[in-house]
Write a protein that holds these residues in place. Structure first.
Motif: not given
Length: 569
Positions: A130-146, A385-395
């Motif tokens: 939501e912050i990306s959409q409202e304040f960052a023109r939609g940008t969001a990159d996942i980095t190699d440092r999670q 929707d599929h019962g998960s409340g957790r996610l992870r980013t990777t390196a």
């Protein structure tokens, strides 16, 4: 022990050294009495701790605007809160090293959200989107440092962004600057069936003690760290300032092997083992000891020699361990075994995998980490929707949805694939990484993200049957944020001449680097550079030669080590 940027912490050894200081200014090591700032960065840190700039952002700059920001805050201390000015649009790579900082600066910021251990709840990911959409023109990159990085951030919006992030337990504190950066952690910590030990409690305790603590907010340079108990060695431990790698001690049980002094950039060095076994409970103390050594003994005179790797190279592992034990821990560490080599080259956790509790996690690959706010909010919704409340980013610029029951795995996979988030990606989609590049970075010389995405498409079209692990890393400048020296094919951005003698964007080629499996740096073939336009042809050519010449089971890096320069050209 209390300290600040202007008053270095006083240990007995440091106080004694101060009395003996000679006329020679040395390397700017505080522990040897060299407190006089020897460059502009050390001066602005002495003048005011970087953590203090938050108050000025909230009470002054966010109200009076970009033009009111003090230059030492703008290009210095604001990094302590994850803020870098981004590159002004339309400035080509030939001017990167020519223009003054104020000429390169746009009036917008990159903002980095630190995600220690790569751990996210669906609520947190939704807020990030939501912050990306409202304040960052939609940008969001996942980095190699999670981490997640935004662009186009206005200074006026920063306090509100902080309020929302901190409301769900996220932070930008010390995401950049000469500070303890995000702590990498295994993205499957606590859930993987084959895990040696879960380092999560240590990550949490280190964060509690260290992040935002002015005892450690004025380091000679950035300090990168990693903790993983995965046998896949999934946090690039070889290229961190400090890393704790899961091992089984024959007498003491599961714990961590201690590594120090890794780092890339223009003078790459692999980390070295200290030969010490560290229990889970002792990890925070050892971390604090190592970062204390860096603070007190690090080389502050020259910025290009200020990383911990130079001190480790100067001292050697034996002296480093001795100082750690005798001056900081005040106790000896147990000797311990080295980690075993991983059984596979991929260590990004992409695909469908069983958890230790019988449920499953699903890892997927965006294109070179590039997503947007809408995608992130949809990923959060898919997980919920599929019962998960957790996610992870990777390196490795990937993401994982955790805790999926077996009956819902197929629908999660289908929903992700429908968004072009590949659970079964080609080797080229899976193995290609890219830094921010010239689109936003003031240090960059060439384009990376879009170039890497188009390269993936071309290679998938030209080599649809290729199915071997291969890493292709694109970097926009020599600083190696995308780890070019440890990729199978590493591409360092620079300006080159095309066949008509015109200066165009291109890459110097590094071949045969690796992490995990016989870690080492890539080979530079004499004079081998390619233009951006030639890049798909070159990569296709070298991959086809690998296929034709490789021995049974031979990895790309091993083939490169014995291949002729002609085969690599």
């Amino acid at each position: 022990m209390v300290s600040s940027a202007s008053t270095p912490p006083q240990k007995p050894a440091a106080a004694a050294a101060r009395r003996k200081v000679s006329r020679h200014r040395g390397e700017g090591q505080w522990a040897k009495g060299h407190f006089t700032p020897l460059n502009g960065n050390e001066q602005f840190k002495k003048d005011d701790d970087g953590l203090n700039v938050r108050t000025r952002i909230e009470t002054i700059y966010s109200r009076t605007g970009f033009d009111s920001i003090d230059p030492n805050d703008l290009r210095g201390r604001m990094r302590w809160w994850g803020l870098y000015t981004q590159r002004k649009p339309g400035i080509d790579g030939g001017k990167t090293a020519v223009l003054a900082p104020e000429e390169l600066d746009d009036k917008y910021f990159m903002l980095r959200v630190r995600i220690d251990g790569g751990r996210l709840s669906t609520e947190q990911l939704r807020v990030v989107g939501e912050i990306s959409q409202e304040f960052a023109r939609g940008t969001a990159d996942i980095t190699d440092r999670q981490n997640v990085q935004y662009h186009w951030i206005r200074i006026e919006d920063v306090p509100e962004i902080w309020r929302r992030l901190e409301g769900v337990g996220l932070s930008t504190t010390e995401a950049c600057g000469d500070t303890p950066r995000v702590i990498l952690g295994s993205p499957v910590a606590g859930i993987a069936e084959d895990e040696i030990i879960d380092g999560t409690p240590a990550i949490d305790e280190i964060y509690r003690r260290i992040v935002g603590n002015k005892d450690f907010s004025n380091l000679p340079r950035k300090f990168k760290s990693a903790i993983s108990g995965s046998p896949l060695l999934d946090v690039a431990h070889e290229i961190n300032d400090i890393a704790f790698v899961g091992v089984h001690h024959p007498e003491l049980g599961p714990g961590f092997d201690l590594w120090v002094g890794g780092g890339l950039s223009t003078n790459p060095k692999l980390g070295v083992r200290l030969g010490a076994w560290v229990s889970l409970d002792d990890v925070p103390d050892v971390y604090e000891g190592v970062i204390g050594i860096f603070r007190d003994y690090g080389f502050r005179r020259l910025r290009n020699r200020a990383r911990l790797k130079f001190l480790v190279a100067d001292w050697g592992p034996e002296k480093f361990r001795q100082v750690l034990e005798d001056e900081y821990l005040l106790r000896k560490l147990a000797d311990g075994p080295a980690p075993e080599q991983p059984v596979q080259q991929w260590r990004d956790h992409v695909g469908v995998h069983r958890q230790r509790d019988g449920r499953y996690y699903v890892g997927f690959a965006p294109r070179v980490g590039r997503v947007d706010g809408t995608i992130l909010t949809k990923i959060a919704q898919i997980a919920e929707d599929h019962g998960s409340g957790r996610l992870r980013t990777t390196a490795e610029q990937k993401m994982i949805v955790l805790d999926i029951t077996e009956d819902k795995v197929d629908s999660v996979v289908a929903a992700l694939e429908a968004m072009d988030l590949r659970v079964t990606p080609s080797p080229f989609r899976r193995g290609t990484m890219a830094c921010t590049g010239i689109e936003y970075c003031k240090l960059a010389i060439v384009e990376t993200k879009a170039r890497a995405a188009s390269l993936i498409d071309e290679l998938e079209r030209r080599l649809p049957e290729f199915d071997e692990p291969i890493t292709i890393n694109l970097n926009g400048c020599p600083n190696a944020c995308a780890r070019i020296q440890v990729a199978d094919i590493g591409l360092k951005g620079q300006l080159v001449l095309d066949d008509d003698g015109n200066q165009v964007e291109g890459y110097q080629v590094h071949l045969g680097g690796a992490l995990g499996l016989e870690a080492g740096f890539g080979r530079k073939v004499r004079g081998l550079k390619v233009t951006s336009a030639e890049l798909p042809d070159y990569v296709e050519r070298v991959v086809r030669r690998f296929e034709a010449e490789r021995e049974d089971g031979e990895r790309f890096a091993a083939w490169v080590a014995r291949a002729s320069e002609e085969a690599l050209s």
